[in-house]
Design a protein around this motif. Structure first.
Motif, short mmCIF file in Angstrom:
data_model
loop_
_atom_site.label_atom_id
_atom_site.label_comp_id
_atom_site.label_asym_id
_atom_site.label_seq_id
_atom_site.Cartn_x
_atom_site.Cartn_y
_atom_site.Cartn_z
N THR A 245 -23.07 12.82 26.66
CA THR A 245 -22.54 12.91 28.32
C THR A 245 -22.67 11.54 28.76
O THR A 245 -21.62 11.05 29.53
CB THR A 245 -23.72 13.63 29.01
OG1 THR A 245 -23.96 15.05 28.41
CG2 THR A 245 -23.19 13.96 30.45
N ASP B 66 -29.18 2.53 26.32
CA ASP B 66 -29.94 3.53 25.61
C ASP B 66 -31.03 2.79 24.57
O ASP B 66 -30.63 1.76 23.98
CB ASP B 66 -29.03 4.49 24.68
CG ASP B 66 -29.60 5.83 24.43
OD1 ASP B 66 -29.11 6.96 24.73
OD2 ASP B 66 -30.52 5.73 23.47
N ARG C 1 -27.33 12.59 14.62
CA ARG C 1 -27.47 13.91 14.78
C ARG C 1 -26.78 14.75 13.95
O ARG C 1 -25.37 14.93 13.87
CB ARG C 1 -27.38 14.17 16.27
CG ARG C 1 -27.90 15.31 16.91
CD ARG C 1 -27.48 15.69 18.30
NE ARG C 1 -28.40 15.03 19.14
CZ ARG C 1 -28.17 15.15 20.49
NH1 ARG C 1 -27.23 15.88 21.04
NH2 ARG C 1 -29.16 14.38 21.28
N ARG D 224 -25.30 18.06 14.11
CA ARG D 224 -25.20 19.20 15.16
C ARG D 224 -23.65 19.40 15.40
O ARG D 224 -22.91 18.16 15.11
CB ARG D 224 -25.79 19.19 16.21
CG ARG D 224 -25.59 20.08 17.45
CD ARG D 224 -26.40 19.87 18.73
NE ARG D 224 -27.68 19.86 18.53
CZ ARG D 224 -28.61 19.62 19.37
NH1 ARG D 224 -28.28 19.12 20.52
NH2 ARG D 224 -30.00 19.51 19.27
N GLU E 234 -27.84 17.04 30.52
CA GLU E 234 -29.19 17.82 30.34
C GLU E 234 -30.17 17.17 31.03
O GLU E 234 -31.14 17.57 31.18
CB GLU E 234 -29.29 17.76 28.84
CG GLU E 234 -28.29 18.80 28.16
CD GLU E 234 -28.82 19.68 27.15
OE1 GLU E 234 -29.87 19.10 26.43
OE2 GLU E 234 -28.43 20.75 26.66
N LEU F 224 -22.77 21.67 26.09
CA LEU F 224 -21.91 20.41 26.11
C LEU F 224 -20.70 20.50 27.13
O LEU F 224 -20.48 19.48 27.90
CB LEU F 224 -21.56 19.90 24.94
CG LEU F 224 -21.28 18.38 25.09
CD1 LEU F 224 -22.15 17.26 25.53
CD2 LEU F 224 -20.84 17.96 23.65
C1 LIG Z 1 -29.63 23.83 18.84
C2 LIG Z 1 -28.47 23.45 19.67
C3 LIG Z 1 -27.47 23.77 19.49
C4 LIG Z 1 -26.55 23.34 20.64
N1 LIG Z 1 -25.15 24.00 20.38
C5 LIG Z 1 -24.39 23.65 21.28
C6 LIG Z 1 -22.73 24.11 21.11
O1 LIG Z 1 -22.41 24.83 20.34
N2 LIG Z 1 -21.85 23.81 22.37
C7 LIG Z 1 -22.30 22.87 23.30
O2 LIG Z 1 -21.57 22.54 24.12
N3 LIG Z 1 -23.53 22.31 23.24
C8 LIG Z 1 -24.53 22.66 22.57
N4 LIG Z 1 -25.82 22.45 22.49
C9 LIG Z 1 -26.10 21.61 23.76
C10 LIG Z 1 -25.96 20.16 23.49
O3 LIG Z 1 -26.55 19.51 22.31
C11 LIG Z 1 -26.21 19.19 24.63
O4 LIG Z 1 -25.83 20.13 25.86
C12 LIG Z 1 -25.84 17.98 24.68
O5 LIG Z 1 -26.73 17.18 23.62
C13 LIG Z 1 -26.21 16.86 25.98
O6 LIG Z 1 -25.97 15.80 25.83
P1 LIG Z 1 -26.62 14.70 26.79
O7 LIG Z 1 -26.02 13.47 26.73
O8 LIG Z 1 -26.75 15.20 28.17
O9 LIG Z 1 -28.18 14.64 26.39
P2 LIG Z 1 -28.61 14.16 24.95
O10 LIG Z 1 -27.76 14.37 23.87
O11 LIG Z 1 -30.09 14.44 24.85
O12 LIG Z 1 -28.66 12.44 25.18
C14 LIG Z 1 -29.59 11.88 25.96
C15 LIG Z 1 -29.83 10.41 25.62
O13 LIG Z 1 -30.77 9.72 26.58
C16 LIG Z 1 -31.23 8.67 25.77
N5 LIG Z 1 -32.58 8.35 26.50
C17 LIG Z 1 -33.97 9.00 26.47
N6 LIG Z 1 -34.48 8.24 27.48
C18 LIG Z 1 -33.99 7.25 27.92
C19 LIG Z 1 -34.08 6.34 28.82
N7 LIG Z 1 -35.65 6.12 29.51
N8 LIG Z 1 -33.27 5.38 29.34
C20 LIG Z 1 -32.08 5.46 28.88
N9 LIG Z 1 -31.57 6.44 27.95
C21 LIG Z 1 -32.52 7.28 27.55
C22 LIG Z 1 -31.43 9.20 24.59
O14 LIG Z 1 -31.86 8.15 23.48
C23 LIG Z 1 -30.32 9.78 24.17
O15 LIG Z 1 -29.29 9.24 23.48
C24 LIG Z 1 -26.74 22.68 21.60
C25 LIG Z 1 -28.23 22.22 21.87
C26 LIG Z 1 -29.15 22.86 20.93
C27 LIG Z 1 -30.62 22.04 20.90
#
Ligand SMILES: Cc1cc2nc3c(=O)[nH]c(=O)nc-3n(C[C@H](O)[C@H](O)[C@H](O)COP(=O)(O)OP(=O)(O)OC[C@H]3O[C@@H](n4cnc5c(N)ncnc54)[C@H](O)[C@@H]3O)c2cc1C
Length: 381
Positions: A16, A35, A45, A47, A274, A287
């Motif tokens: 995201t 990050d 990852r 996934r 998230e 996602l």
């Molecule tokens: C088992 C499983 C299966 C899934 N399958 C699907 C699917 O089929 N289709 C789908 O659409 N979604 C799926 N999802 C959901 C998907 O994985 C998430 O929606 C996605 O990873 C969210 O991305 P994000 O970037 O919001 O968060 P994240 O991927 O959690 O990224 C957060 C980032 O923030 C960083 N961070 C942490 N602390 C700090 C800080 N203090 N300052 C700056 N950065 C920081 C971390 O290092 C990380 O890089 C699944 C989830 C799970 C658990």
């Protein structure tokens, strides 16, 4: 018109945050992306994501869709089964709305690595984005917009004092990549089983991602099984004729929760992806919902104004979509993960109606593909 904020700080470079920084950099905004992880850790990852048409539209607008083509595995059938009632519905391309029908997929499966590789390469090449991976980032200026994309445990959400509402499911979920026989290479399956939903998603060349929900302790126990024993347990729950051959990675168990921040904005800051919400992986919505946040933020930034105005506008625009997807996934899990005698006839009837009426299939597929907010709107081709 009031000018947009001079600088935007994006905290978190997961799928995201990275897409947010790229989209903003693309429209000429100065972005600082931070990050704590390195570029190779961000790609590590194991996934795969189910990508829907709302994400296709955004990736196309940002000039990324074409370059991801080789990594996107389309599924042209979606096989939905309720194991407890033996009911089954097969969705096909003809069940898509006309704006989505000619893109050769109900959806696509995209592996995390090629996605992050492309996003990071594009970010590095973008002169508007300053990247600070695993190194301290400069303090934001007093009028900068702060975008927290730091995941479900979001330290920024905590620091801003935004409370969240959440349900921890008794179900966890286990992910594994496997080679399977007996399933068409372009079919995705969602099996509703009494212990929880099981999704089988095509990754190409006879390999599939399994997302297997079950009580949390059972998931943990399955993740520690020897390869042969794991494949035997998987074979026992897959429909007849589908045989797992090899395990291609180490199965991993994840706890599941429905999480919703009480608000998505705070002063000149906002929560995206998230950091603001999380739902059960049934239907692969996670996602795609996060990336609709990115689209919402782009619209809020386009209308201009101070950082606080943009943050508030974004926060107000996102809650209905996020809430509807959260409620729908929660209901699906609750209604279909059991053998409740009172619910079984209703479930059988619901799947029978879906099977009989193409209008209902179209409506439910559109809600999954473009989000519930687009149900009554005309979509761009
Ligand atoms: C088992 C499983 C299966 C899934 N399958 C699907 C699917 O089929 N289709 C789908 O659409 N979604 C799926 N999802 C959901 C998907 O994985 C998430 O929606 C996605 O990873 C969210 O991305 P994000 O970037 O919001 O968060 P994240 O991927 O959690 O990224 C957060 C980032 O923030 C960083 N961070 C942490 N602390 C700090 C800080 N203090 N300052 C700056 N950065 C920081 C971390 O290092 C990380 O890089 C699944 C989830 C799970 C658990």
């Amino acid at each position: 018109m009031v000018p947009s904020p001079p600088e935007i700080h994006v905290l978190g470079a997961g799928p995201t945050g990275a897409l947010t920084a790229l989209a903003l950099g693309h429209r000429g905004q100065r972005v600082v992306l931070f990050d704590p992880l390195t570029a190779s850790e961000l790609q590590a990852r194991s996934r795969a994501y189910a990508i829907t048409h709302s994400s296709r539209r955004l990736l196309t607008n940002l000039g990324l869709w074409h370059d991801l083509r080789d990594a996107l595995v389309p599924f042209r059938d979606l096989d939905l089964r309720d194991v407890a009632t033996n009911a089954r519905v097969l969705f096909g391309l003809e069940d898509l709305t006309s704006a989505n029908r000619h893109h050769d997929g109900i959806g696509w499966i995209l592996d995390h690595r090629p996605l992050m590789k492309l996003l990071l390469a594009r970010l590095m090449a973008n002169g508007n984005v300053a990247m600070h991976l695993a190194e301290p980032s400069p303090n934001p200026s007093p009028d900068a917009l702060i975008v927290a994309a730091d995941g479900p445990r979001s330290p920024t959400r905590e620091a801003w004092g935004i409370r969240h509402w959440g349900i921890r499911y008794r179900q966890g979920c286990l992910t594994a990549k496997v080679a399977l026989r007996g399933l068409p290479h372009d079919r995705a399956c969602e099996l509703f089983r009494p212990e929880g939903p099981l999704a089988v998603l095509p990754l190409g060349q006879g390999t599939f991602q399994v997302v297997w929900s079950a009580p949390w302790q059972r998931c943990q126990q399955r993740s520690t099984l020897q390869r042969g024993a794991f494949l035997d347990q998987l074979a026992a729950v897959l429909p007849e004729g589908i045989e797992p051959d090899f395990l291609l990675d180490q199965p991993r168990a994840f706890p599941q929760q429905w999480l919703l921040a009480r608000r998505f904005h705070h002063g000149r800051g906002l929560l995206i992806g998230e950091a603001g919400h999380r739902c059960h992986p049934v239907g692969g919505q996670g996602l795609n919902l996060c990336w609709r946040d990115v689209d919402g933020l782009l619209r809020a930034v386009e209308r201009g104004g101070s950082a606080a105005t943009i943050a508030r506008r974004y926060g107000m625009s996102r809650w209905l979509d996020v809430l509807q997807v959260g409620v729908a996934t929660d209901l699906l899990v609750r209604v279909f993960s059991n053998r409740e005698p009172l619910l079984l006839p209703l479930r059988r009837l619901a799947l029978l109606l879906l099977k009989q009426f193409s209008g209902l299939r179209q409506l439910s597929l559109q809600a999954m593909s473009d989000g519930p907010m687009q149900l009554w709107r005309t979509l761009p081709n």
